[in-house]
Design a protein around this motif. Sequence first.
Motif, PDB file in Angstrom:
ATOM      1  N   PRO A  78       0.803  -1.219   0.000  1.00  0.00           N
ATOM      2  CA  PRO A  78       0.000   0.000   0.000  1.00  0.00           C
ATOM      3  C   PRO A  78       0.839   1.273   0.000  1.00  0.00           C
ATOM      4  O   PRO A  78       0.294   2.374   0.066  1.00  0.00           O
ATOM      5  N   THR A  79       2.150   1.153  -0.070  1.00  0.00           N
ATOM      6  CA  THR A  79       3.042   2.302   0.058  1.00  0.00           C
ATOM      7  C   THR A  79       3.124   3.084  -1.257  1.00  0.00           C
ATOM      8  O   THR A  79       2.691   2.609  -2.307  1.00  0.00           O
ATOM      9  N   PRO A  80       3.699   4.296  -1.234  1.00  0.00           N
ATOM     10  CA  PRO A  80       3.815   5.100  -2.458  1.00  0.00           C
ATOM     11  C   PRO A  80       4.613   4.428  -3.574  1.00  0.00           C
ATOM     12  O   PRO A  80       4.506   4.844  -4.725  1.00  0.00           O
ATOM     13  N   ALA A  81       5.398   3.412  -3.246  1.00  0.00           N
ATOM     14  CA  ALA A  81       6.115   2.696  -4.295  1.00  0.00           C
ATOM     15  C   ALA A  81       5.161   2.075  -5.307  1.00  0.00           C
ATOM     16  O   ALA A  81       5.495   1.886  -6.475  1.00  0.00           O
ATOM     17  N   MET A  82       3.945   1.785  -4.871  1.00  0.00           N
ATOM     18  CA  MET A  82       2.939   1.193  -5.752  1.00  0.00           C
ATOM     19  C   MET A  82       1.719   2.089  -5.890  1.00  0.00           C
ATOM     20  O   MET A  82       1.124   2.168  -6.968  1.00  0.00           O
ATOM     21  N   LEU A  83       1.339   2.785  -4.819  1.00  0.00           N
ATOM     22  CA  LEU A  83       0.099   3.560  -4.800  1.00  0.00           C
ATOM     23  C   LEU A  83       0.356   4.975  -4.279  1.00  0.00           C
ATOM     24  O   LEU A  83      -0.195   5.396  -3.265  1.00  0.00           O
ATOM     25  N   TYR A  89      -1.097  12.416  -7.302  1.00  0.00           N
ATOM     26  CA  TYR A  89      -1.958  13.021  -8.329  1.00  0.00           C
ATOM     27  C   TYR A  89      -3.331  13.385  -7.755  1.00  0.00           C
ATOM     28  O   TYR A  89      -3.878  14.455  -8.023  1.00  0.00           O
ATOM     29  N   LEU A  90      -3.901  12.495  -6.965  1.00  0.00           N
ATOM     30  CA  LEU A  90      -5.247  12.704  -6.437  1.00  0.00           C
ATOM     31  C   LEU A  90      -5.304  13.776  -5.358  1.00  0.00           C
ATOM     32  O   LEU A  90      -6.382  14.287  -5.041  1.00  0.00           O
ATOM     33  N   MET A  91      -4.165  14.123  -4.779  1.00  0.00           N
ATOM     34  CA  MET A  91      -4.166  15.127  -3.725  1.00  0.00           C
ATOM     35  C   MET A  91      -4.521  16.519  -4.233  1.00  0.00           C
ATOM     36  O   MET A  91      -4.805  17.427  -3.456  1.00  0.00           O
ATOM     37  N   ASP A  92      -4.503  16.713  -5.540  1.00  0.00           N
ATOM     38  CA  ASP A  92      -4.952  17.990  -6.110  1.00  0.00           C
ATOM     39  C   ASP A  92      -6.473  18.071  -6.208  1.00  0.00           C
ATOM     40  O   ASP A  92      -7.009  19.092  -6.654  1.00  0.00           O
ATOM     41  N   TYR A  93      -7.183  17.007  -5.809  1.00  0.00           N
ATOM     42  CA  TYR A  93      -8.626  16.930  -6.046  1.00  0.00           C
ATOM     43  C   TYR A  93      -9.445  16.901  -4.759  1.00  0.00           C
ATOM     44  O   TYR A  93     -10.601  16.506  -4.763  1.00  0.00           O
ATOM     45  N   ASP A  94      -8.848  17.308  -3.660  1.00  0.00           N
ATOM     46  CA  ASP A  94      -9.558  17.518  -2.391  1.00  0.00           C
ATOM     47  C   ASP A  94     -10.320  16.292  -1.908  1.00  0.00           C
ATOM     48  O   ASP A  94     -11.511  16.344  -1.601  1.00  0.00           O
ATOM     49  N   ILE A  95      -9.633  15.179  -1.854  1.00  0.00           N
ATOM     50  CA  ILE A  95     -10.158  13.986  -1.206  1.00  0.00           C
ATOM     51  C   ILE A  95      -9.073  13.436  -0.281  1.00  0.00           C
ATOM     52  O   ILE A  95      -7.891  13.743  -0.442  1.00  0.00           O
ATOM     53  N   VAL A  96      -9.476  12.652   0.685  1.00  0.00           N
ATOM     54  CA  VAL A  96      -8.541  11.970   1.584  1.00  0.00           C
ATOM     55  C   VAL A  96      -8.303  10.568   1.050  1.00  0.00           C
ATOM     56  O   VAL A  96      -9.247   9.871   0.670  1.00  0.00           O
ATOM     57  N   ILE A  97      -7.042  10.166   0.993  1.00  0.00           N
ATOM     58  CA  ILE A  97      -6.678   8.829   0.520  1.00  0.00           C
ATOM     59  C   ILE A  97      -6.201   7.992   1.705  1.00  0.00           C
ATOM     60  O   ILE A  97      -5.345   8.427   2.481  1.00  0.00           O
ATOM     61  N   VAL A  98      -6.756   6.796   1.830  1.00  0.00           N
ATOM     62  CA  VAL A  98      -6.308   5.832   2.836  1.00  0.00           C
ATOM     63  C   VAL A  98      -5.935   4.552   2.095  1.00  0.00           C
ATOM     64  O   VAL A  98      -6.733   4.023   1.320  1.00  0.00           O
ATOM     65  N   MET A 157      -4.950  11.960 -18.252  1.00  0.00           N
ATOM     66  CA  MET A 157      -4.725  11.863 -16.814  1.00  0.00           C
ATOM     67  C   MET A 157      -5.697  12.763 -16.057  1.00  0.00           C
ATOM     68  O   MET A 157      -6.334  12.333 -15.073  1.00  0.00           O
ATOM     69  N   LYS A 158      -5.853  13.993 -16.501  1.00  0.00           N
ATOM     70  CA  LYS A 158      -6.758  14.923 -15.837  1.00  0.00           C
ATOM     71  C   LYS A 158      -8.198  14.425 -15.911  1.00  0.00           C
ATOM     72  O   LYS A 158      -8.970  14.553 -14.953  1.00  0.00           O
ATOM     73  N   ARG A 159      -8.566  13.835 -17.042  1.00  0.00           N
ATOM     74  CA  ARG A 159      -9.914  13.279 -17.174  1.00  0.00           C
ATOM     75  C   ARG A 159     -10.134  12.132 -16.203  1.00  0.00           C
ATOM     76  O   ARG A 159     -11.180  12.047 -15.542  1.00  0.00           O
ATOM     77  N   PHE A 204      -2.408   6.923 -10.038  1.00  0.00           N
ATOM     78  CA  PHE A 204      -1.476   6.830  -8.912  1.00  0.00           C
ATOM     79  C   PHE A 204      -0.048   6.884  -9.424  1.00  0.00           C
ATOM     80  O   PHE A 204       0.271   6.308 -10.470  1.00  0.00           O
ATOM     81  N   SER A 205       0.816   7.530  -8.659  1.00  0.00           N
ATOM     82  CA  SER A 205       2.242   7.488  -8.967  1.00  0.00           C
ATOM     83  C   SER A 205       2.834   6.203  -8.394  1.00  0.00           C
ATOM     84  O   SER A 205       2.298   5.623  -7.450  1.00  0.00           O
ATOM     85  N   SER A 206       3.930   5.750  -8.967  1.00  0.00           N
ATOM     86  CA  SER A 206       4.582   4.519  -8.515  1.00  0.00           C
ATOM     87  C   SER A 206       6.055   4.577  -8.885  1.00  0.00           C
ATOM     88  O   SER A 206       6.529   5.577  -9.440  1.00  0.00           O
ATOM     89  N   VAL A 207       6.768   3.501  -8.592  1.00  0.00           N
ATOM     90  CA  VAL A 207       8.189   3.465  -8.948  1.00  0.00           C
ATOM     91  C   VAL A 207       8.379   3.517 -10.457  1.00  0.00           C
ATOM     92  O   VAL A 207       9.454   3.866 -10.943  1.00  0.00           O
ATOM     93  N   GLU A 208       7.331   3.170 -11.226  1.00  0.00           N
ATOM     94  CA  GLU A 208       7.423   3.208 -12.685  1.00  0.00           C
ATOM     95  C   GLU A 208       7.064   4.576 -13.260  1.00  0.00           C
ATOM     96  O   GLU A 208       7.237   4.823 -14.446  1.00  0.00           O
ATOM     97  N   SER A 209       6.545   5.477 -12.424  1.00  0.00           N
ATOM     98  CA  SER A 209       6.098   6.777 -12.907  1.00  0.00           C
ATOM     99  C   SER A 209       7.278   7.691 -13.237  1.00  0.00           C
ATOM    100  O   SER A 209       8.360   7.581 -12.660  1.00  0.00           O
TER     101      SER A 209
END
Length: 564
Positions: A133-138, A142-151, A488-490, A469-474
């Motif tokens: 579940p870490t940023p390496a995969m998820l 990107y979604l933090m610009d859209y005013d939601i909380v991610i868990v 992406m924006k869509r 989602f950003s990942s190690v491949e991004s």
Amino acid sequence: MLKLFLVLFLVSLVNVNAKRPIVEISNGKIRGEIMFTPNNRSFYAFRGIPYAKPPLDDLRFQPPQRLDDWEGVLDSDAKDRMCVQTTSNLMPNEGEDCLYIHVYTPKLPTKKQKVSLPVMYVIHGGAFVLGTPTPAMLGPHYLMDYDIVIVSVGYRLGFLGFLATEDLNCPGNNGFKDQQFGLRWVQENIHKFGGDRRRVTIFGESAGAASVGYQLLGSNAKGLFNGAIMNSGSSLVNWSLQRNPKKIAYRFAKHIDPRIDENNTSTSELMKFFRTLKVQTIKTACTELFGEGLLSLHYRTLAGFLFAGTIEPEHEGAFLTKAPYQMLLKGDFNVVPTMLGVTSEESLFLGNDLTMEGRMVHYNKNPEHLVLPSMHVTDPDSIKKAGQTIKDLYEPSGSLDLSRALSIKYFSDTTFDRPVMKQAEMQSKYTDVFLYMFGYSGEMGKNSLSSHVPGAEKVVHAEDMMYLFSSVESKDIYSFRSQDRKTMKRMLTLWSNFVKYRNPTPKRLEILENVIWPRIRSLDMIPYLHINDTLKVKHNYKKKMMDVYKHLYDTYAEQSLDVY
């Protein structure tokens, strides 16, 4: 001058520490950190928050247990912790102590300002044996610009998460129970991070999407979420359900100790034996039985992964006691608005499979093997007729093995598309369902699974995730062409809209070409959003394939279905 420099340096350290937020949750205080989106917007990250007791020793194979409180401020050292994977070697940050949650929020509430943002609860994929579940995969950036909380939630995988003995010694589904326990943690704590516990959407891709499908069925999940998103998976995928878990448990034990079998070892003794095993012994046995790497795992999909969901005996705390198909058929599930879909060629990664031609030669000679066990056809003549019908669907005029593209289409349909479509149909009788197909082939989406096969569609499993989602491949998003960034924006707009409003297009927007994405109202004309260079509402995706299989199930299935 040196003294002035030291003073300024110390002041800067104090300021940096002062910026690190501290939030008090039900178990104690947790210190977070500040991260930034690609657009340089800051957000708060609280990584590695324990949400259950470490499932060690006697708690191995037990449902998750409530965590003890801690004193002081927790600055977690589990930010990159991952549950035990089905890979050969044990990594430094891998282990059984892995029940941690990660919370990301653009705003925190204060004494003066209340914050109540919608929440996306993310369940990672990885065939129930891999992933983190870490940023390496998820990465949530990107979604933090859209005013939601991610868990995002860590849950037990493979042998440790999905072992079952078909009795109360190990009923199974502990990985799913971990996910549900994390949802209860969200209900108790998310308001402290600016999240609204009344607006929680569960999200997953691949095995994460199947997990979302199972959470919809979970008997104890009522009120824990009010929306669901499934990218490339559902509770009806054949690989998500293990029908013979007890047999698998003994097979696993016998692989480690040949003296063990059902005749001389009870399930109670079996579980005692399993609790003595070292993690590396478990990993070695898993890779020897299951294989290592995506293609090895994929070979198991037609019969169900060795470690996956299972139907438990009735008992208090059971997660699933009925077949997924039957529950959906009767409307016996958590009825919430749902968005789900597939990529244009889910199994395109098989273009990298050097054994593919040989496998298809076998299917061509034995078309009855195209009939899955889950179709519940046992009469030899019926199996032969059904197999020939399936073969003719893909190649009526020749040999299936001569076209890798057609072979890949069979696997895309069988492994992902058909069960996802069926879940959409069945759920739509009870709630709003929005169906999509992601067909945009851009450089931003290319990943380790990508391949090119003439005659096949272009977008492989998980390419849509690269736009969410950003990942190690991004890579740097501004290094890609404008159409990739627009797509992406869509994607981010549609997915975040659903989290906010339970509707991906609550109003017309220029970025979405003023398209309104309709929910499914009739099974005669099933709408879906085709996401490509443009956005278009189309109807009846893969209708011919779905009609053929409906005929096969109606004609030949000899007992009630569990999946599709």
